[in-house]
Write an enzyme that holds these catalytic residues in place. Structure first.
Site, mmCIF file in Angstrom:
data_model
loop_
_atom_site.group_PDB
_atom_site.id
_atom_site.type_symbol
_atom_site.label_atom_id
_atom_site.label_comp_id
_atom_site.label_asym_id
_atom_site.label_seq_id
_atom_site.Cartn_x
_atom_site.Cartn_y
_atom_site.Cartn_z
ATOM 1 N N LYS A 235 -7.044 1.739 12.057
ATOM 2 C CA LYS A 235 -8.074 1.054 12.846
ATOM 3 C C LYS A 235 -8.015 1.479 14.311
ATOM 4 C CE LYS A 235 -8.960 -0.677 9.003
ATOM 5 N NZ LYS A 235 -7.979 0.154 8.311
ATOM 6 N N SER B 286 3.321 -0.160 -2.093
ATOM 7 C CA SER B 286 2.884 0.985 -2.892
ATOM 8 C C SER B 286 2.915 2.252 -2.055
ATOM 9 C CB SER B 286 1.463 0.734 -3.423
ATOM 10 O OG SER B 286 0.554 0.574 -2.339
ATOM 11 N N GLU C 293 -15.976 12.789 -4.322
ATOM 12 C CA GLU C 293 -15.745 11.530 -5.026
ATOM 13 C C GLU C 293 -15.989 11.726 -6.521
ATOM 14 O OE1 GLU C 293 -15.202 8.025 -6.693
ATOM 15 O OE2 GLU C 293 -14.524 8.525 -4.662
ATOM 16 N N ASP D 216 1.016 -5.317 -3.464
ATOM 17 C CA ASP D 216 0.507 -4.165 -4.208
ATOM 18 C C ASP D 216 1.172 -3.980 -5.563
ATOM 19 O OD1 ASP D 216 -0.815 -3.822 -1.837
ATOM 20 O OD2 ASP D 216 -0.104 -1.784 -1.446
ATOM 21 N N HIS E 68 -26.159 -18.688 20.497
ATOM 22 C CA HIS E 68 -27.184 -17.659 20.661
ATOM 23 C C HIS E 68 -26.960 -16.915 21.981
ATOM 24 C CE1 HIS E 68 -31.125 -15.746 20.487
ATOM 25 N NE2 HIS E 68 -31.305 -16.098 21.761
#
Length: 468
Positions: A56, A149, A206, A314, A446
């Site tokens: 990230k 994992s 893919e 995992d 808002h």
């Protein structure tokens, strides 16, 4: 046990200090247990060190660069925008260091004993922790296995200088001129997007008919449209066959539409899934049941078939998500402490940091129908939201899946800017048993992107204000 190896006693021993393990250890300590945590590598596990956090950080840096190059719509143009990639990597490493240091501080602050080494079960109440120089036996009442994992390595794509796993891709010293990504799931799409933003020519291969298979096609269509704008080629139903590696690059062979093709690049990133780390723990010594894939079978309280041994993250069924591991870690620690906790996965979100971001929680429209629910699907577009227009980021929508009989929110999908942050409100709605009326009657500030959720709820009620 080795003569002279006097066992150290602990209430609960946690194996693995990733987002599942360290959270489990802290929660168990908070509940009064004497806790030991064992980690063979670095505190924080894959997520903090070579996964969620550094990826990230790299994505964020790439977006800054891409924004600097493409802000003419705002009346802002720049000259000689450049990337010092060594500084990008140094900044990323700094983010990681702060977080891993924080984990160590939290464990120590909660009086958790931290042990470095590899754990191996002797029996259901003893394990050995070994490092290069010594071996120490621990006696425990309960154990939580949280070993995570590792990337799956394809036989025809052995990892090397030019054939990378996600860790290698995150730690490159240069921005590739050309990058091939095998696998268009979360990791492949995120890292492919990051390097595309930084100027790489990216090809994604893919094997199925679409990237990001866990998300609806109306969501992935937005990501594919955006990737194509970034000089990224997406080849679906593609079978990677092999790679030729030279000192300066790679030539990847793949098959698509019955034809064998090649593509040359500086590097190839292989992201075709992950393998549970259950093969070197001595689980057979205690008879813990696993599937053919090495996934540990657990019940709704994260307990294995061995009553005092638990498993999370995992290495158990379900998607390999850090927040799922943390959630399960808390459940396991609470059960060990005598509470009646158990897992409920409906409210667990999944997020991909693509462009636009995608997020989902609860049922999709198809899943709800497959479960026999009589549901409505209600959408509101980002393009009709003032904040999205002000951000010049109008791709996407919020979709609510609600039960027709009472408006109960049972699922939600978001594609758009800040979807990763917005999904939490809808996770809360599902967890709390809220209806679309509850969301619509909640006053949203808002102008914010959060208003899109409120407007989608009004669509569900048949009373939308800002679309016809």
């Amino acid at each position: 046990m080795v003569v002279g190896d006097f066992p150290i006693e602990t209430d609960t021993i946690v194996i693995g200090a990733g987002p599942g393990g360290y959270v489990a250890a802290i929660r168990a300590a908070q509940l009064g247990q004497k806790v030991t945590i064992v980690e063979k590598a670095t505190l924080g596990g894959v997520c903090l060190n070579v996964g969620c956090i550094p990826s990230k950080a790299l994505i964020s840096a790439s977006q800054r660069y891409e924004s600097a190059l493409n802000s003419a719509d705002f009346g802002i143009t720049t000259e000689k925008v450049s990337v010092d990639f060594s500084k990008v990597q140094a900044w990323k490493a700094g983010v990681v260091k702060k977080l891993t240091g924080g984990v160590e501080g939290l464990l120590k602050g909660n009086k958790v004993d931290i042990v470095q080494g590899e754990a191996y079960f002797v029996d259901e109440n003893h394990l050995k922790v070994m490092d290069e120089n010594s071996s120490q036996t621990y006696t425990f009442k309960h154990a939580i296995i949280a070993t995570g994992s590792r990337p799956i390595e394809l036989p025809s794509f052995k990892y090397s200088k030019r054939v990378l796993d996600s860790t290698g891709a995150l730690n490159l010293e240069e921005i590739p001129g050309k990058l091939v990504v095998i696998g268009g799931g979360y990791v492949g799409t995120e890292l492919g997007t990051a390097y595309a933003n930084l100027g790489s020519e990216v090809t994604i291969l893919e094997g199925t008919d679409d990237i990001l298979g866990g998300f609806e096609k109306q969501m992935t269509a937005l990501v594919k449209k955006n990737l194509k704008k970034k000089n990224t080629e997406i080849v679906t139903n593609a079978m990677a066959k092999g790679v030729e590696e030279t000192e300066s690059g790679v030539k990847v062979t793949y098959e698509a539409k019955g034809e064998e093709k090649t593509v040359e690049a500086d590097y190839v990133l292989v992201t075709v899934g992950r393998k549970p780390n259950t093969d070197e723990l001595g689980l057979e010594q205690v008879g813990i049941k696993m599937t053919d894939r090495g996934v540990i079978e657990v019940d709704a309280q994260c307990r294995t078939n061995v009553n005092n041994i638990f498993a999370i993250g995992d290495i158990v069924p379900g998607p390999p998500l850090a927040h799922k591991a943390s959630y399960e870690g808390k459940i396991a620690a609470e059960v060990i402490s005598g509470q009646t906790s158990e897992v409920d996965y409906l409210g667990i979100p999944a997020v991909v940091f693509s462009e636009p971001e995608l997020a989902t929680v609860g049922y999709t429209e198809k899943q709800a129908k497959d479960e026999g629910l009589d549901i409505s699907a209600s959408k509101f577009p980002f393009a009709a939201n003032g904040r999205a227009l002000a951000l010049n980021n109008t791709d996407g929508f919020v979709k609510l899946i609600t039960r027709k009989e009472d408006g109960l929110v049972v699922g939600a999908q978001i594609a758009g800017a800040s979807a990763s942050d917005m999904i939490s409100e809808l996770g809360l709605a599902i967890e709390a048993g809220m209806t679309v009326e509850d969301i619509a009657m909640t006053i949203h500030a808002h102008p914010t992107l959060g208003e899109i959720t409120m407007e989608a709820a009004e669509v569900a009620l048949g009373t939308p204000i800002h679309i016809m």
